[in-house]
Design an enzyme around this catalytic site. Structure first.
Site, PDB file in Angstrom:
ATOM      1  N   GLN A   1      23.999 -27.036 -12.033  1.00  0.00           N
ATOM      2  CA  GLN A   1      25.198 -27.769 -12.434  1.00  0.00           C
ATOM      3  C   GLN A   1      25.314 -27.875 -13.947  1.00  0.00           C
ATOM      4  OE1 GLN A   1      24.846 -31.084  -9.119  1.00  0.00           O
ATOM      5  NE2 GLN A   1      26.488 -31.593 -10.505  1.00  0.00           N
TER       6      GLN A   1
ATOM      7  N   SER B   1      17.402 -25.973 -10.287  1.00  0.00           N
ATOM      8  CA  SER B   1      17.997 -27.047  -9.488  1.00  0.00           C
ATOM      9  C   SER B   1      18.895 -26.465  -8.400  1.00  0.00           C
ATOM     10  CB  SER B   1      18.759 -28.024 -10.405  1.00  0.00           C
ATOM     11  OG  SER B   1      19.181 -29.160  -9.683  1.00  0.00           O
ATOM     12  N   LEU B   2      20.182 -26.730  -8.436  1.00  0.00           N
ATOM     13  CA  LEU B   2      21.110 -26.148  -7.470  1.00  0.00           C
ATOM     14  C   LEU B   2      20.914 -24.636  -7.369  1.00  0.00           C
ATOM     15  CD1 LEU B   2      23.781 -25.976  -5.775  1.00  0.00           C
ATOM     16  CD2 LEU B   2      24.944 -25.718  -7.956  1.00  0.00           C
TER      17      LEU B   2
ATOM     18  N   ARG C   1      24.112 -31.355   0.484  1.00  0.00           N
ATOM     19  CA  ARG C   1      23.278 -31.782  -0.635  1.00  0.00           C
ATOM     20  C   ARG C   1      24.125 -32.460  -1.708  1.00  0.00           C
ATOM     21  NH1 ARG C   1      21.490 -29.500  -5.723  1.00  0.00           N
ATOM     22  NH2 ARG C   1      19.259 -29.778  -6.128  1.00  0.00           N
TER      23      ARG C   1
ATOM     24  N   HIS D   1      17.234 -35.632 -10.137  1.00  0.00           N
ATOM     25  CA  HIS D   1      15.809 -35.296 -10.222  1.00  0.00           C
ATOM     26  C   HIS D   1      14.984 -36.502 -10.657  1.00  0.00           C
ATOM     27  CE1 HIS D   1      16.582 -31.204  -9.143  1.00  0.00           C
ATOM     28  NE2 HIS D   1      17.543 -31.156 -10.034  1.00  0.00           N
TER      29      HIS D   1
ATOM     30  N   GLN E   1      12.652 -31.475  -4.084  1.00  0.00           N
ATOM     31  CA  GLN E   1      13.323 -30.993  -5.299  1.00  0.00           C
ATOM     32  C   GLN E   1      14.390 -31.964  -5.801  1.00  0.00           C
ATOM     33  OE1 GLN E   1      16.733 -29.144  -5.605  1.00  0.00           O
ATOM     34  NE2 GLN E   1      16.098 -27.191  -6.494  1.00  0.00           N
TER      35      GLN E   1
END
Length: 306
Positions: free
Chosen positions: A11, A90-91, A115, A196, A245
């Protein structure tokens, strides 16, 4: 002969119009945008290509970014190029899952739609993320540990750039200490929550329930997980790593360093923007970095297929 890695951004790199030329010019890419729409129940093409405010809201950003990444990935695969290893920030780890064959595209899209929703819903009032520039990693870790309240490292992006995350008051207290310790700059990020962070553990738990309905396939192409910065060798580990994660640090610098140590000398960033390519320049200037975000960028890959 060196190795090639595919890497996928997270993102923050999104923009209106991303992937539109792939959608218009490459049939397999159009199929991915349409599949993302079917799996998510959203008009993903409109979300990506038409002016709107939703594209910067987490629950919509994630599916829009992933659809774009997978659409570009399939166009690259159609040219006959496969990576030796893959990873995503991440994503972007879900783009890596699609590249590795661990999940089929429809499942990846469906899971990421959920998610995004779960992470948006889990956002508490008063969360913050701050990029800390120009300070030693160990010093940042120590200050986070010593600061009262919930504040921790979200992203190990590259040398000289660490992102902290947590409660707003705790993050601000940490910023004051980090500045006093010699940080060049502390830049608040325009995000809708402390991603996170342990504060998002609940979102991970909901995601785990969603993943119960997903079949994890054999790992055809090695991929490295954000949580461990290590290869996932047992497909039975995939779901628990994806749950963790959401609320764990993203070890991106360590991931890239692991790939380089294993002989990767060419990195292909697949998706909007050049965020990961920028990190690469600070991690190592001894490797080749190729960015693919426009159809014409596919020409850059010809040498890799020779």
């Amino acid at each position: 002969m060196g190795k090639t890695a595919f890497m996928f951004p997270g993102q923050g790199a999104q923009y209106v119009g991303m992937g539109k030329d792939f959608y218009e010019q490459i049939p397999v890419s159009r199929e991915m945008f349409e599949l993302a729409g079917k799996a998510s129940g959203l008009d993903v093409a409109a979300l990506c290509f038409e002016e709107n405010e939703q594209i910067n809201i987490t629950e919509y950003t994630q599916i829009a970014m992933l659809a774009t990444e997978v659409a570009m990935l399939r166009a690259i695969e159609e040219k006959g190029l496969k990576p030796d290893v893959t990873a995503g920030l991440s994503l972007g780890e879900y783009g890596a899952l699609a590249a590795s064959g661990v999940m089929n595209a429809e499942d990846v899209f469906r899971v990421v739609r959920k998610r995004g929703i779960y992470m948006q819903e889990a956002v508490p009032n008063g969360g913050a993320m701050v990029a800390v520039l120009g300070l030693d990693t160990a010093a940042i870790e120590k200050i986070c540990e010593e600061t009262e309240g919930c504040v921790s490292i979200a992203n190990y992006n590259c040398p000289g750039q660490i992102v902290i995350t947590g409660e707003e008051a705790a993050a601000q207290a940490a910023v004051e200490k980090l500045t006093a310790a010699g940080a060049k700059r502390c830049v608040p990020l325009k995000v809708s929550g402390p991603f996170h962070s342990p504060m998002l553990a609940g979102a991970g738990e909901k995601l785990a329930k969603e993943l119960e309905h997903v079949t994890i396939e054999e790992i055809k192409i090695p991929y490295i997980a954000n949580v461990t910065a290590d290869y996932v060798t047992d497909r039975a580990e995939v779901k628990s790593l994806l749950e963790k994660q959401v609320s764990s640090s993203v070890k991106w610098q360590q991931t890239i360093e692991r790939m380089i140590a294993d002989g990767v000398d060419t990195f292909v960033e697949i998706g909007p923007g050049k965020t990961l390519s920028g990190f690469m320049r600070k991690i190592s200037r001894d490797v080749k970095v190729i960015n693919v975000e426009k159809v014409e960028d596919l020409e850059k890959l010809n040498d890799l297929m020779a």
